[in-house]
Design a protein around this motif. Structure first.
Motif, mmCIF file in Angstrom:
data_model
loop_
_atom_site.group_PDB
_atom_site.id
_atom_site.type_symbol
_atom_site.label_atom_id
_atom_site.label_comp_id
_atom_site.label_asym_id
_atom_site.label_seq_id
_atom_site.Cartn_x
_atom_site.Cartn_y
_atom_site.Cartn_z
ATOM 1 N N LEU A 118 -2.549 2.704 3.646
ATOM 2 C CA LEU A 118 -3.477 3.014 4.731
ATOM 3 C C LEU A 118 -2.696 3.009 6.032
ATOM 4 O O LEU A 118 -2.105 1.997 6.410
ATOM 5 C CB LEU A 118 -4.604 1.972 4.793
ATOM 6 N N ASN A 167 10.295 6.776 6.588
ATOM 7 C CA ASN A 167 11.296 6.739 5.512
ATOM 8 C C ASN A 167 11.595 5.301 5.112
ATOM 9 O O ASN A 167 11.757 4.991 3.925
ATOM 10 C CB ASN A 167 12.591 7.424 5.964
ATOM 11 N N SER A 210 -2.718 7.977 -1.464
ATOM 12 C CA SER A 210 -2.712 7.286 -2.750
ATOM 13 C C SER A 210 -2.074 8.186 -3.802
ATOM 14 O O SER A 210 -1.863 9.387 -3.587
ATOM 15 C CB SER A 210 -4.134 6.925 -3.140
ATOM 16 N N GLY A 211 -1.798 7.581 -4.959
ATOM 17 C CA GLY A 211 -1.240 8.361 -6.064
ATOM 18 C C GLY A 211 0.261 8.366 -6.048
ATOM 19 O O GLY A 211 0.882 9.415 -5.906
ATOM 20 N N ARG A 212 0.839 7.183 -6.183
ATOM 21 C CA ARG A 212 2.289 7.060 -6.208
ATOM 22 C C ARG A 212 2.657 5.911 -7.125
ATOM 23 O O ARG A 212 1.852 5.007 -7.350
ATOM 24 C CB ARG A 212 2.815 6.767 -4.807
ATOM 25 N N VAL A 213 3.921 5.970 -7.581
ATOM 26 C CA VAL A 213 4.417 4.836 -8.359
ATOM 27 C C VAL A 213 4.441 3.597 -7.471
ATOM 28 O O VAL A 213 4.563 3.712 -6.255
ATOM 29 C CB VAL A 213 5.846 5.068 -8.892
ATOM 30 N N CYS A 214 4.367 2.457 -8.072
ATOM 31 C CA CYS A 214 4.483 1.136 -7.441
ATOM 32 C C CYS A 214 3.256 0.708 -6.646
ATOM 33 O O CYS A 214 2.902 -0.452 -6.668
ATOM 34 C CB CYS A 214 5.673 0.989 -6.479
ATOM 35 N N ILE A 221 8.831 3.999 2.883
ATOM 36 C CA ILE A 221 8.958 4.490 1.503
ATOM 37 C C ILE A 221 10.069 3.718 0.793
ATOM 38 O O ILE A 221 9.923 3.305 -0.368
ATOM 39 C CB ILE A 221 9.245 5.996 1.488
ATOM 40 N N TYR A 222 11.150 3.530 1.497
ATOM 41 C CA TYR A 222 12.269 2.792 0.909
ATOM 42 C C TYR A 222 11.852 1.358 0.568
ATOM 43 O O TYR A 222 12.211 0.827 -0.478
ATOM 44 C CB TYR A 222 13.449 2.788 1.886
ATOM 45 N N LYS A 240 20.987 -1.095 3.685
ATOM 46 C CA LYS A 240 20.106 -0.016 4.134
ATOM 47 C C LYS A 240 19.012 -0.549 5.057
ATOM 48 O O LYS A 240 18.728 0.031 6.102
ATOM 49 C CB LYS A 240 19.468 0.649 2.914
ATOM 50 N N THR A 246 -0.025 11.831 -3.964
ATOM 51 C CA THR A 246 -0.875 12.913 -4.455
ATOM 52 C C THR A 246 -2.035 13.154 -3.504
ATOM 53 O O THR A 246 -2.374 14.290 -3.186
ATOM 54 C CB THR A 246 -1.455 12.550 -5.839
ATOM 55 N N GLU A 251 3.146 14.148 1.824
ATOM 56 C CA GLU A 251 2.695 14.977 0.710
ATOM 57 C C GLU A 251 3.701 14.994 -0.427
ATOM 58 O O GLU A 251 3.336 15.214 -1.584
ATOM 59 C CB GLU A 251 2.406 16.395 1.189
ATOM 60 N N SER A 252 4.954 14.736 -0.113
ATOM 61 C CA SER A 252 5.956 14.683 -1.177
ATOM 62 C C SER A 252 5.944 13.340 -1.885
ATOM 63 O O SER A 252 6.537 13.204 -2.957
ATOM 64 C CB SER A 252 7.346 14.941 -0.591
ATOM 65 N N ASN A 253 5.307 12.362 -1.305
ATOM 66 C CA ASN A 253 5.283 11.037 -1.917
ATOM 67 C C ASN A 253 3.948 10.635 -2.504
ATOM 68 O O ASN A 253 3.873 9.733 -3.337
ATOM 69 C CB ASN A 253 5.673 9.979 -0.877
ATOM 70 N N GLU A 311 -0.751 0.955 -4.980
ATOM 71 C CA GLU A 311 -2.114 1.451 -5.193
ATOM 72 C C GLU A 311 -2.451 2.493 -4.149
ATOM 73 O O GLU A 311 -3.128 3.485 -4.424
ATOM 74 C CB GLU A 311 -3.106 0.285 -5.060
#
Lengths: 106, 483
Positions: free
Chosen positions: B219, B384, B210-214, B387-388, B316, B180, B176-178, B216
């Protein structure tokens, strides 16, 4: 995880709706078990009914149960129910015609 | 005649008297004495003749008496039979205690005694003739099996559901933090987060973010084991399998450079290289060991070019891969991802499959089948990493050389594909042209107005002539160029 707390990565304007994957490639990739078991169940129940074999009817019941357990939620429940009913009727008919218990093959 | 008649009557009376005597005879069980020995001879000979002759005589008499007479004749015959039998017995039993009396009976006592010597075998009543519940033991077994299957179905379904919920609860905050939109089944009119997993099966759960930079969208597919199917449970006892979490991130075209890269267990990479279209085309070498970059031996790398590997394996990433190597099945980054190779029956597909810039992750849930909800927390660091990786893919760009190499590779693949399908494409084009001509001809034929027909025909002729001319021009040009 070093995420910049200032910049929120969320972009409400870039929201895309979920599109279920196209069904053309899916059936091939997906597990064919429920379809096979459905077919097998129908064949066994027909054998059980026609040839009056009790063990066929029981195997048909098992096949329809397995098919149901492996089925996808998008699949038609009518098909499941019909194969299930067919197998139950095969068992019932076999016992009505011949109430004696099943004899093991050994 | 009269005298004869009288004689017959006398004989009849005689017969009835002797018959009565014989009746008494038959009633008594023990035939000891026999009174009418005197008449025995007579009865054997005369009665037969008497019985026959009265019939003959009687039948010639009046018809009125026929029925009664016939009955009498029949009665007489029956009596004669009885008398014959009795006389036979009488002959053998002429003496009170005749030894020969029991001649025929000797065998009977012997057989009964021999029977007594044989042991009496008590045969069990066959099962199908018994009427007890015990004989239906196979049916009871079947029903028990079905009940066990149903119980396992309920238990397995519940366990999978609990595992999925546990996973979602652990990862909800991060997602939810990443993103929308967290959770969408595509059926709602508005794009609002459903905030829950999509259940596709009793063992497969989907989540669309969905709804993040970079990117689309992402899933996530939780592919649990088929705990609801007893057969599967038994099969897994032979061969342990893990629950898996598959994540597919679809990147924006501008946010990912052109490269194909994969890292994972050797076995998984070998399988992917065979199955996946892009890996088989762009990463033709065998999976290499990642020890050079500090990866554990269990992991191998498949890459389009060395530069990509260098770029991807930063500290990393290496840290993530080293620490969670047991949970990583495969990681696959590709700008040419089109899914597994499609085996078409007609041969090669006529068109290159659509490609999408994708990041694919396959993680194994710890527990090797015996998973508990708390094991889901162990997968959070892997999310994580995902996301990275998304952010990294956006940042990583090939240098000029790398880009040229990548472009060359893609051009090569396309050329190969075109060559392979050249013949098929020609045939397809030819058939399309023929179809067009046929359709036009039909249109011309269907035109009722003769004027219009003529005009259309002329137009078609003109078009064909133009085409021919063009072709001829081209050929001439080629010839000139060649010269």
């Amino acid at each position: 995880m070093s995420m910049n707390s200032m910049s929120d990565p969320r972009r409400p304007n870039k929201v895309l709706r979920y599109k279920p994957p196209p069904s053309e490639c899916n059936p091939a990739l997906d597990d064919p078990t429920p379809d096979y078991m459905n077919l097998l169940g129908m064949i066994f129940s027909m054998c059980g009914l026609m040839l009056k074999l009790k063990w066929c009817a029981w195997v048909a019941v098992y096949c329809s149960f397995i098919s149901f357990a492996n089925s996808r939620s998008s699949e038609d429940t009518k098909q499941m129910m019909s194969s299930f009913m067919l197998s139950i009727s095969a068992v019932v008919m076999s016992y009505l015609q011949n109430p004696q218990p099943m004899t093991p093959p050994w | 005649m009269k005298a004869f008649h009288a004689f017959c009557v006398v004989l009849l009376v005689f017969g009835s008297v002797s018959e009565a005597k014989f009746d008494d005879f038959e009633d008594e069980e023990d035939i000891v004495e026999y009174d009418d020995n005197d008449f025995a001879e007579f009865e054997d000979v005369t009665e037969d003749s008497v019985t026959e002759s009265p019939q003959r005589v009687i039948t010639t008499e009046d018809d009125e008496d026929e029925t009664t007479v016939e009955l009498e004749g029949q009665d007489e015959n029956q009596e004669g039979d009885f008398e014959d039998a009795d006389t036979q017995e009488g002959d053998t039993e002429s003496e009170p205690y005749d030894d020969e009396e029991f001649e025929g009976y000797e065998d009977k006592p012997d057989t009964s005694s021999s029977k007594n010597k044989d042991p009496i075998t008590i045969v069990d009543v066959p099962a199908h003739l018994q009427n007890s519940w015990e004989s239906y033991y196979l049916e009871i077994l079947m029903v028990t099996g079905l009940l066990a299957y149903i119980m396992n179905y309920i238990i397995g379904k519940n366990k999978n559901s609990r595992l999925a919920q546990a996973w979602f609860n652990t990862h909800r905050e991060l997602l939810e933090s990443n993103f929308t939109l967290v959770g969408d089944d595509g059926t709602n009119k508005e794009a609002t987060s459903t905030g829950k997993l999509n259940q596709e099966n009793e063992h497969i759960y989907n989540l669309w973010c969905s709804g993040r930079v970079c990117c689309e969208g992402m899933l996530i597919q939780l592919r649990f084991l088929k705990r609801q199917d007893l057969l599967n449970v038994l099969a897994r006892m032979m061969r342990p399998v893990c629950d898996q979490v598959q994540i597919k991130v679809t990147m924006n075209d501008e946010d990912m450079d052109t490269y194909v890269f994969a890292v994972g267990t050797r076995k998984a990479l070998v399988r992917l290289q065979k199955e996946m279209q892009d890996l088989s085309e762009f990463c033709s070498d065998k999976p290499k060991s990642g020890a050079k970059y500090g990866l554990p031996d269990s992991l191998a790398i498949l890459s389009e070019m060395g530069e990509v590997t260098e770029g991807m394996m930063d500290t990393k990433m290496v840290h993530f891969l080293t620490h969670y190597a047991d949970k990583i099945e495969s990681i696959h980054f590709s700008d040419q991802f089109s899914g597994p190779k499609i085996m078409q029956e007609e041969g090669q597909p006529l068109k290159l499959p659509d490609t999408k810039r994708t990041l694919l992750f396959t993680f194994n849930v710890p527990g090797s089948g015996n998973t508990y909800p708390k094991d889901m927390e162990a997968l959070l660091p892997l999310m994580n990493m995902v996301i990275y990786s998304i952010d990294k893919a956006k940042k990583f760009r090939l240098n000029r050389e790398g880009k040229q190499k990548a472009d060359k590779n893609r051009a090569r693949v396309e050329e190969n594909f075109l060559k392979l399908t050249h013949v098929q494409r020609q045939e397809a084009a030819q058939s399309r042209r023929e179809e067009k001509k046929r359709a036009e001809k039909e249109r011309i034929m269907n035109e009722e107005d003769p004027e219009k027909q003529r005009r259309l025909e002329e137009a078609a002729l003109r078009r064909e002539q133009k085409k021919l001319e063009k072709k001829q021009m081209k050929m001439k040009q080629i010839k000139v160029k060649a010269m």
